[in-house]
Design a protein around this motif. Structure first.
Motif, PDB file in Angstrom:
ATOM      1  N   GLY A 164       0.815  -1.219   0.000  1.00 30.03           N
ATOM      2  CA  GLY A 164       0.000   0.000   0.000  1.00 30.03           C
ATOM      3  C   GLY A 164       0.840   1.256   0.000  1.00 30.03           C
ATOM      4  O   GLY A 164       0.559   2.209  -0.736  1.00 30.03           O
ATOM      5  N   GLN A 165       1.878   1.273   0.811  1.00 30.68           N
ATOM      6  CA  GLN A 165       2.737   2.454   0.865  1.00 30.68           C
ATOM      7  C   GLN A 165       3.487   2.646  -0.448  1.00 30.68           C
ATOM      8  O   GLN A 165       3.631   3.766  -0.935  1.00 30.68           O
ATOM      9  N   GLY A 166       3.947   1.554  -1.037  1.00 30.31           N
ATOM     10  CA  GLY A 166       4.623   1.649  -2.325  1.00 30.31           C
ATOM     11  C   GLY A 166       3.700   2.195  -3.404  1.00 30.31           C
ATOM     12  O   GLY A 166       4.089   3.053  -4.205  1.00 30.31           O
ATOM     13  N   GLY A 167       2.457   1.710  -3.421  1.00 25.74           N
ATOM     14  CA  GLY A 167       1.478   2.218  -4.383  1.00 25.74           C
ATOM     15  C   GLY A 167       1.169   3.687  -4.168  1.00 25.74           C
ATOM     16  O   GLY A 167       1.025   4.452  -5.130  1.00 25.74           O
ATOM     17  N   GLY A 168       1.081   4.091  -2.908  1.00 22.87           N
ATOM     18  CA  GLY A 168       0.823   5.495  -2.595  1.00 22.87           C
ATOM     19  C   GLY A 168       1.969   6.389  -3.041  1.00 22.87           C
ATOM     20  O   GLY A 168       1.754   7.476  -3.595  1.00 22.87           O
ATOM     21  N   ILE A 169       3.195   5.934  -2.825  1.00 26.71           N
ATOM     22  CA  ILE A 169       4.366   6.709  -3.237  1.00 26.71           C
ATOM     23  C   ILE A 169       4.416   6.824  -4.764  1.00 26.71           C
ATOM     24  O   ILE A 169       4.673   7.901  -5.303  1.00 26.71           O
ATOM     25  N   LEU A 170       4.130   5.728  -5.452  1.00 28.15           N
ATOM     26  CA  LEU A 170       4.110   5.753  -6.917  1.00 28.15           C
ATOM     27  C   LEU A 170       3.037   6.712  -7.436  1.00 28.15           C
ATOM     28  O   LEU A 170       3.276   7.487  -8.365  1.00 28.15           O
ATOM     29  N   GLY A 207      -3.543  -6.036  -0.183  1.00 26.17           N
ATOM     30  CA  GLY A 207      -2.536  -5.113  -0.714  1.00 26.17           C
ATOM     31  C   GLY A 207      -3.146  -4.117  -1.679  1.00 26.17           C
ATOM     32  O   GLY A 207      -2.870  -2.914  -1.609  1.00 26.17           O
ATOM     33  N   LEU A 208      -4.003  -4.610  -2.587  1.00 23.31           N
ATOM     34  CA  LEU A 208      -4.680  -3.727  -3.537  1.00 23.31           C
ATOM     35  C   LEU A 208      -5.566  -2.718  -2.807  1.00 23.31           C
ATOM     36  O   LEU A 208      -5.574  -1.525  -3.138  1.00 23.31           O
ATOM     37  N   ALA A 209      -6.298  -3.183  -1.812  1.00 26.88           N
ATOM     38  CA  ALA A 209      -7.154  -2.289  -1.031  1.00 26.88           C
ATOM     39  C   ALA A 209      -6.317  -1.231  -0.318  1.00 26.88           C
ATOM     40  O   ALA A 209      -6.694  -0.055  -0.263  1.00 26.88           O
ATOM     41  N   ASN A 210      -5.174  -1.626   0.201  1.00 27.00           N
ATOM     42  CA  ASN A 210      -4.328  -0.676   0.906  1.00 27.00           C
ATOM     43  C   ASN A 210      -3.709   0.341  -0.046  1.00 27.00           C
ATOM     44  O   ASN A 210      -3.523   1.503   0.310  1.00 27.00           O
ATOM     45  N   VAL A 211      -3.407  -0.074  -1.276  1.00 28.98           N
ATOM     46  CA  VAL A 211      -2.954   0.882  -2.294  1.00 28.98           C
ATOM     47  C   VAL A 211      -4.054   1.923  -2.505  1.00 28.98           C
ATOM     48  O   VAL A 211      -3.789   3.132  -2.525  1.00 28.98           O
ATOM     49  N   GLY A 212      -5.295   1.461  -2.637  1.00 33.06           N
ATOM     50  CA  GLY A 212      -6.414   2.387  -2.816  1.00 33.06           C
ATOM     51  C   GLY A 212      -6.571   3.340  -1.652  1.00 33.06           C
ATOM     52  O   GLY A 212      -6.800   4.539  -1.850  1.00 33.06           O
ATOM     53  N   LYS A 213      -6.439   2.836  -0.443  1.00 31.50           N
ATOM     54  CA  LYS A 213      -6.568   3.697   0.735  1.00 31.50           C
ATOM     55  C   LYS A 213      -5.448   4.734   0.789  1.00 31.50           C
ATOM     56  O   LYS A 213      -5.684   5.883   1.155  1.00 31.50           O
ATOM     57  N   ASN A 214      -4.235   4.332   0.427  1.00 34.92           N
ATOM     58  CA  ASN A 214      -3.129   5.288   0.411  1.00 34.92           C
ATOM     59  C   ASN A 214      -3.328   6.344  -0.669  1.00 34.92           C
ATOM     60  O   ASN A 214      -3.056   7.523  -0.440  1.00 34.92           O
ATOM     61  N   ILE A 215      -3.803   5.943  -1.845  1.00 29.52           N
ATOM     62  CA  ILE A 215      -4.094   6.907  -2.908  1.00 29.52           C
ATOM     63  C   ILE A 215      -5.172   7.876  -2.444  1.00 29.52           C
ATOM     64  O   ILE A 215      -5.059   9.091  -2.651  1.00 29.52           O
TER      65      ILE A 215
END
Length: 139
Positions: free
Chosen positions: A42-48, A93-101
């Motif tokens: 999630g954090q990696g997706g948010g940073i990207l 993991g996908l859900a956490n990417v969404g939450k970080n975005i």
């Protein structure tokens, strides 16, 4: 690194306290590591997302709106995990990417939206009022 390690240990303690892994199994550690991997993805997706997204100021309202929609989709994905336990890590993991975005979109657009309500030099007052409304709404 130290914060992550203590986070892993505290999560393991919390899971043990509620009975996960009772009977001497290593389930609390496995669950904790899955949780850490979920957070890392999630954090990696948010940073990207933050690195590639531009024009938050010019598109503040639409970026904020899309952040809300993405948060709802992420929550729906999390709610689906009990139906697909074998896909827990990819779904979580996908859900956490969404939450970080969603969090990045909300925080990046908050100043521009608050500025649109401000008169003269009262941006801090507007921000405080918005924050207090968010606190009330979250309880």
């Amino acid at each position: 690194l130290t914060g992550t390690m203590t986070g892993v240990l505290s999560m393991q303690a919390l899971l043990s306290a509620v009975g996960v892994g009772a009977g001497g199994t290593s389930l609390p550690l496995a669950a904790t590591l899955s949780w850490v991997l979920r957070d890392g993805v999630g954090q990696g997706g948010g940073i990207l997302f933050a690195a590639t997204m531009k024009n938050f100021d010019a598109k503040a309202k639409s970026a904020n709106w899309w952040g809300v929609i993405i948060m709802q989709l992420a929550t729906a994905i999390e709610l689906s995990t009990p139906f697909f336990p074998w896909l827990f890590l990819p779904l979580a993991g996908l859900a956490n990417v969404g939450k970080n975005i969603s969090c990045i979109a909300a925080s990046a657009t908050r100043a521009a939206i608050n500025q649109s309500f401000a008169r003269n030099t009262n941006l801090a007052d507007i921000t405080a009022k918005c924050a207090s409304q968010a606190i009330v709404a979250s309880t």
